[in-house]
Design a protein around this motif. Structure first.
Motif, PDB file in Angstrom:
ATOM      1  N   TYR A  21      39.674  36.898   6.606  1.00  0.00           N
ATOM      2  CA  TYR A  21      41.110  37.444   7.141  1.00  0.00           C
ATOM      3  C   TYR A  21      41.146  37.500   8.539  1.00  0.00           C
ATOM      4  N   LEU A  22      40.390  37.264   9.471  1.00  0.00           N
ATOM      5  CA  LEU A  22      40.626  37.184  10.831  1.00  0.00           C
ATOM      6  C   LEU A  22      40.759  35.646  11.107  1.00  0.00           C
ATOM      7  N   ALA A  23      40.438  34.828  10.414  1.00  0.00           N
ATOM      8  CA  ALA A  23      40.567  33.219  10.461  1.00  0.00           C
ATOM      9  C   ALA A  23      42.064  33.078  10.100  1.00  0.00           C
ATOM     10  N   GLU A  24      42.545  33.692   9.073  1.00  0.00           N
ATOM     11  CA  GLU A  24      43.899  33.635   8.517  1.00  0.00           C
ATOM     12  C   GLU A  24      44.858  34.038   9.772  1.00  0.00           C
ATOM     13  N   LEU A  25      44.565  35.254  10.312  1.00  0.00           N
ATOM     14  CA  LEU A  25      45.300  35.798  11.305  1.00  0.00           C
ATOM     15  C   LEU A  25      45.515  34.953  12.680  1.00  0.00           C
ATOM     16  N   LEU A  26      44.101  34.290  12.945  1.00  0.00           N
ATOM     17  CA  LEU A  26      44.164  33.516  14.077  1.00  0.00           C
ATOM     18  C   LEU A  26      44.915  32.180  13.941  1.00  0.00           C
ATOM     19  N   VAL A  27      44.703  31.845  12.876  1.00  0.00           N
ATOM     20  CA  VAL A  27      45.467  30.584  12.541  1.00  0.00           C
ATOM     21  C   VAL A  27      46.952  30.706  12.526  1.00  0.00           C
ATOM     22  N   PHE A 186      34.947  51.919  10.798  1.00  0.00           N
ATOM     23  CA  PHE A 186      34.536  52.569   9.498  1.00  0.00           C
ATOM     24  C   PHE A 186      34.767  51.636   8.215  1.00  0.00           C
ATOM     25  N   ASN A 187      34.362  52.139   7.101  1.00  0.00           N
ATOM     26  CA  ASN A 187      34.384  51.224   5.783  1.00  0.00           C
ATOM     27  C   ASN A 187      35.874  50.669   5.590  1.00  0.00           C
ATOM     28  N   HIS A 188      35.938  49.465   5.456  1.00  0.00           N
ATOM     29  CA  HIS A 188      37.184  48.708   5.369  1.00  0.00           C
ATOM     30  C   HIS A 188      37.107  47.817   4.134  1.00  0.00           C
ATOM     31  N   GLU A 189      37.989  47.590   3.422  1.00  0.00           N
ATOM     32  CA  GLU A 189      37.943  47.032   1.808  1.00  0.00           C
ATOM     33  C   GLU A 189      39.091  46.103   1.626  1.00  0.00           C
ATOM     34  N   SER A 190      38.954  45.348   0.508  1.00  0.00           N
ATOM     35  CA  SER A 190      40.005  44.627   0.075  1.00  0.00           C
ATOM     36  C   SER A 190      39.636  43.960  -1.166  1.00  0.00           C
ATOM     37  N   VAL A 225      30.682  60.910   1.264  1.00  0.00           N
ATOM     38  CA  VAL A 225      32.262  60.949   1.863  1.00  0.00           C
ATOM     39  C   VAL A 225      32.383  59.921   2.565  1.00  0.00           C
ATOM     40  N   ARG A 226      33.431  59.128   2.535  1.00  0.00           N
ATOM     41  CA  ARG A 226      33.737  57.837   3.323  1.00  0.00           C
ATOM     42  C   ARG A 226      35.208  57.857   3.609  1.00  0.00           C
ATOM     43  N   ASP A 227      35.546  56.938   4.886  1.00  0.00           N
ATOM     44  CA  ASP A 227      36.797  56.778   5.429  1.00  0.00           C
ATOM     45  C   ASP A 227      37.305  55.206   5.133  1.00  0.00           C
ATOM     46  N   TRP A 228      37.964  55.120   4.130  1.00  0.00           N
ATOM     47  CA  TRP A 228      38.325  53.658   3.732  1.00  0.00           C
ATOM     48  C   TRP A 228      39.462  53.278   4.097  1.00  0.00           C
ATOM     49  N   GLY A 229      39.471  52.253   4.767  1.00  0.00           N
ATOM     50  CA  GLY A 229      40.817  51.406   5.416  1.00  0.00           C
ATOM     51  C   GLY A 229      40.973  50.091   4.713  1.00  0.00           C
ATOM     52  N   TYR A 230      41.925  49.355   5.179  1.00  0.00           N
ATOM     53  CA  TYR A 230      42.296  48.118   4.543  1.00  0.00           C
ATOM     54  C   TYR A 230      41.852  47.049   5.381  1.00  0.00           C
ATOM     55  N   ALA A 231      41.051  46.049   5.101  1.00  0.00           N
ATOM     56  CA  ALA A 231      40.252  45.091   6.029  1.00  0.00           C
ATOM     57  C   ALA A 231      41.580  44.274   6.710  1.00  0.00           C
ATOM     58  N   PRO A 232      42.380  43.703   6.056  1.00  0.00           N
ATOM     59  CA  PRO A 232      43.417  42.821   7.083  1.00  0.00           C
ATOM     60  C   PRO A 232      44.043  43.776   8.224  1.00  0.00           C
ATOM     61  N   GLU A 233      44.164  45.103   8.211  1.00  0.00           N
ATOM     62  CA  GLU A 233      44.819  45.976   9.160  1.00  0.00           C
ATOM     63  C   GLU A 233      43.591  45.962  10.444  1.00  0.00           C
ATOM     64  N   TYR A 234      42.312  45.779  10.076  1.00  0.00           N
ATOM     65  CA  TYR A 234      41.135  46.233  10.835  1.00  0.00           C
ATOM     66  C   TYR A 234      40.962  44.982  11.652  1.00  0.00           C
ATOM     67  N   VAL A 308      47.678  51.390  14.342  1.00  0.00           N
ATOM     68  CA  VAL A 308      47.700  52.548  13.225  1.00  0.00           C
ATOM     69  C   VAL A 308      47.666  51.989  11.941  1.00  0.00           C
ATOM     70  N   PRO A 309      46.654  52.350  11.352  1.00  0.00           N
ATOM     71  CA  PRO A 309      46.364  52.120   9.810  1.00  0.00           C
ATOM     72  C   PRO A 309      47.487  52.590   8.807  1.00  0.00           C
ATOM     73  N   ASN A 310      48.047  51.990   7.988  1.00  0.00           N
ATOM     74  CA  ASN A 310      48.863  52.159   7.100  1.00  0.00           C
ATOM     75  C   ASN A 310      48.674  52.390   5.617  1.00  0.00           C
ATOM     76  N   VAL A 311      47.501  51.693   5.123  1.00  0.00           N
ATOM     77  CA  VAL A 311      47.029  51.616   3.861  1.00  0.00           C
ATOM     78  C   VAL A 311      45.937  52.649   3.974  1.00  0.00           C
ATOM     79  N   LEU A 312      46.172  53.691   3.123  1.00  0.00           N
ATOM     80  CA  LEU A 312      45.071  54.682   2.885  1.00  0.00           C
ATOM     81  C   LEU A 312      44.253  54.564   1.469  1.00  0.00           C
TER      82      LEU A 312
END
Length: 342
Positions: A21-27, A186-190, A225-234, A308-312
């Motif tokens: 995801y980071l490579a995509e963003l930077l490209v 914190f935990n970030h998934e996709s 208990v975990r705090d899960w976010g969305y990897a592309p946002e992170y 600010v994370p948008n995907v919960l």
């Protein structure tokens, strides 16, 4: 750097979820991206294959280099050749449960590997800003909410190795003046999460159970208990950290708390199934020492980076289930089941 010259970035762990995801963003931002991959007998580039252009073109947005975080001399050579403006260290043995089975390897790659890369930046003399992928697992047994000022109490070899890498990053920043930051994510998934990680293990099983390919899902502790976010946002926040005027350490989190049981509920209900009918306990998936609750406070990142994370978590589970259902259909399993059942 001239105004016409693109920024260059080096990403370790480029074939993983965050790296891709980071490579995509930077490209997309016009960077010339270089990725570090380990030499293997098989290719493991499925997450980034779409970033390669026609080999006959003069400019390629992504270039891969063989190397390893256990090989310091190779890192020095690569940095000298690439001359990156930004270095993102996402490479690690990143599975917490596996770190109990391979503590020495985890320490060498996840902990000492970060030190080798920092030292390579220093020795090579490149004028690069450095990002270290730190982890909420460093907090371990410390009660939530966890922020940048919360004491660390790791409960796994992985968490302990990340603590070492965190402090080495701060030390190189203070001792040598490197622009070096820790992103305490914190935990970030996709949908690109590895299949052995609990969220992806769940959503992949949901798709297979719904298609009739799998009967049961075996799980360990459902009360964590975990705090899960969305990897592309992170990963977007990682980039923001290196664009800021001053190097700081940042917690990235949603601030929302859910149990593994909640994630099961969100995932199974999305396809109209009751999770209790399909999930069974297996003690093999328990950790020797458990981390009960990780809930982050990302106020500093919001104030400083405007992040600010948008995907919960409820929406995240749906995104991942939909992707695994689509993947299964593409593979033809669902069609095969339909034909056989007639």
């Amino acid at each position: 750097m001239s105004t016409s010259e693109p920024k260059r970035a080096l990403i370790t762990g480029v074939t993983g979820q965050d790296g891709s995801y980071l490579a995509e963003l930077l490209v997309s931002k016009g960077y010339e991206v270089h990725g570090l991959i380990r030499r293997a007998s098989t290719f493991n580039t499925s997450r980034i294959d779409h970033l390669f252009r026609d080999p006959h073109e003069d400019v390629h947005p992504l270039t891969l280099h063989y190397g390893d975080l256990t090989d310091g001399s190779r890192l020095v050579t690569l940095l000298g050749d690439i001359q990156p403006h930004e270095v993102y260290n996402l490479g690690a043995q990143s599975h917490v449960r596996v770190s109990f089975d391979e503590p020495e390897y985890t320490a060498d790659t996840t902990g000492v590997g970060a030190m080798r890369l920092l030292e390579a930046v220093r020795v090579s003399g490149v004028n690069a800003r450095y990002y270290q992928a730190s982890s909420s697992e460093m907090f371990g047994a410390t009660p939530p909410p966890q922020s940048e000022t919360t004491p660390f109490y790791p409960r796994s070899p992985y968490g302990a190795a990340k603590v070492y890498a965190y402090w080495m990053t701060k030390n190189y920043r203070e001792a040598y003046g490197l622009f070096a930051v820790n992103g305490i994510l914190f935990n970030h998934e996709s949908p690109r999460r590895g299949e052995t990680f609990v969220t992806r293990k769940i959503t992949r099983a949901v798709a297979r159970i719904a298609a009739g390919v799998q009967d049961k899902l075996y799980m360990g502790n459902l009360d964590a208990v975990r705090d899960w976010g969305y990897a592309p946002e992170y990963v977007e926040a990682m980039w923001r950290m290196l664009q800021h005027d001053e190097p700081h350490d940042y917690v990235l989190a949603t601030g929302e708390a859910y149990t593994v049981r909640d994630f099961l509920q969100f995932s199974f209900s999305h396809v109209g199934l009751e999770w209790e009918k399909y999930v069974e306990f297996d003690e093999r998936y328990l950790r020797p020492t458990e981390v009960d609750s990780l809930i982050g406070d990302a106020s500093f990142a919001k104030e400083t980076l405007g992040w600010v994370p948008n995907v919960l978590t409820p929406r995240l589970a749906e995104i991942m289930v939909d992707a695994d259902v689509a993947r299964l259909e593409t593979e033809g399993h669902a069609h095969w089941i339909d034909v056989v059942s007639r």
